[in-house]
Write an enzyme that holds these catalytic residues in place. Sequence first.
Site, PDB file in Angstrom:
ATOM      1  N   ASP A 118       1.002  -1.130  -0.378  1.00  0.00           N
ATOM      2  CA  ASP A 118      -0.045  -0.038   0.137  1.00  0.00           C
ATOM      3  C   ASP A 118       0.751   0.980  -0.053  1.00  0.00           C
ATOM      4  O   ASP A 118       1.622   1.420   0.630  1.00  0.00           O
ATOM      5  CB  ASP A 118      -1.248   0.620   1.138  1.00  0.00           C
ATOM      6  CG  ASP A 118      -1.703   1.938   1.746  1.00  0.00           C
ATOM      7  OD1 ASP A 118      -2.788   1.376   0.531  1.00  0.00           O
ATOM      8  OD2 ASP A 118      -1.735   2.133   2.341  1.00  0.00           O
ATOM      9  N   GLU A 122      -1.438  -1.006  -5.612  1.00  0.00           N
ATOM     10  CA  GLU A 122      -2.668  -0.951  -5.827  1.00  0.00           C
ATOM     11  C   GLU A 122      -2.515   0.194  -7.241  1.00  0.00           C
ATOM     12  O   GLU A 122      -1.078   0.632  -7.399  1.00  0.00           O
ATOM     13  CB  GLU A 122      -3.575   0.108  -4.541  1.00  0.00           C
ATOM     14  CG  GLU A 122      -4.722   0.307  -5.578  1.00  0.00           C
ATOM     15  CD  GLU A 122      -5.184   1.678  -4.321  1.00  0.00           C
ATOM     16  OE1 GLU A 122      -6.229   1.682  -4.518  1.00  0.00           O
ATOM     17  OE2 GLU A 122      -4.639   1.732  -3.257  1.00  0.00           O
ATOM     18  N   ASP A 150      -3.718   1.791   7.176  1.00  0.00           N
ATOM     19  CA  ASP A 150      -1.810   1.002   5.507  1.00  0.00           C
ATOM     20  C   ASP A 150      -2.085  -0.059   5.664  1.00  0.00           C
ATOM     21  O   ASP A 150      -2.193  -0.737   4.877  1.00  0.00           O
ATOM     22  CB  ASP A 150      -0.760   2.108   6.090  1.00  0.00           C
ATOM     23  CG  ASP A 150      -1.151   3.832   5.677  1.00  0.00           C
ATOM     24  OD1 ASP A 150      -2.244   4.121   5.355  1.00  0.00           O
ATOM     25  OD2 ASP A 150      -0.736   4.376   6.081  1.00  0.00           O
TER      26      ASP A 150
END
Length: 301
Positions: free
Chosen positions: A110, A194, A274
């Site tokens: 992340d 991501e 996170d």
Amino acid sequence: ADANTAYRNFFASLTGKRRGRRVGAPRFRSRRDNRQAIRFTRNARFAVTDGRMLRLPKIGDVKLAWSRDLPSEPSSVTIVKDASGRYFASFVVVTTDEPLPELDTEVGIDLGLSTFAVLSDGTVIESPRFFRRAERRLRRAQQNLSRKQKGSRNRAKARIEVAKAHARVSDARTDWAHKHSTTLIRENQAIYVEDLCVTGLARTRLAKSVHDAGWGMFTRMLEEKAARYGRVFGKVDRFFPSTQTCSDCGRVDGKKPLSVRTWTCPCGAVHDRDLNAARNILAAGRAERLNACGETVSLPA
């Protein structure tokens, strides 16, 4: 040679012989970056001497600071002068990359601004913030440049000082990204991140921090090194609710402002924002990978 290739691709695209997206007509390269380059092929008879010097036609022997040994005989060399006045020699060689030994570890990443990245195993990579740390020095160099008279020698010297200051920041960021991406590739068989819209985020008030983080460069390095060394790299859809989903029960708990760093799911699990997102990215990446292989995947309800 480059112009010949560009025109050949352009005419092949017009006639439909070239597949893929349409190629436009060749244009002169932009001069915004003050970068100059010249390429020597084998026909130019350049050579690397026994004394590890580069022999160039009409120039002679040039001393090099070698960053690494050449794995094979180079087919061409490009001499590049950047905006800060530094010279680089870039060789075209043939390499054979061997895949790394397979591992059982997989990781979800992340990316963020307060910390550069949080891994699904709990590891936190602090943000180096190279531009922020050098911002005062860059400002002084730019102010010094603005005071110089246009067209003067002192202005040319000041411009080079500004370019050198930016080059130091860029080199430090690139070196840091190479080291951390190589470590992640060596220690994990599969890496999932991501699919962030960096271009869109760079239009917001966080633009300076987004550019300073260098997410795009970091993920590109991960993808290239994964392909080179036989690792798996995957991107999770940017609209996947990684922050809103409980990594324990799978419940989607709704949007949360950036000020919320920890939250409690109705199932009783307490999540770091996170770390929870990194675990969800790992789970989503695994699911997409198994679906691509034709295997059945069951996710939490």
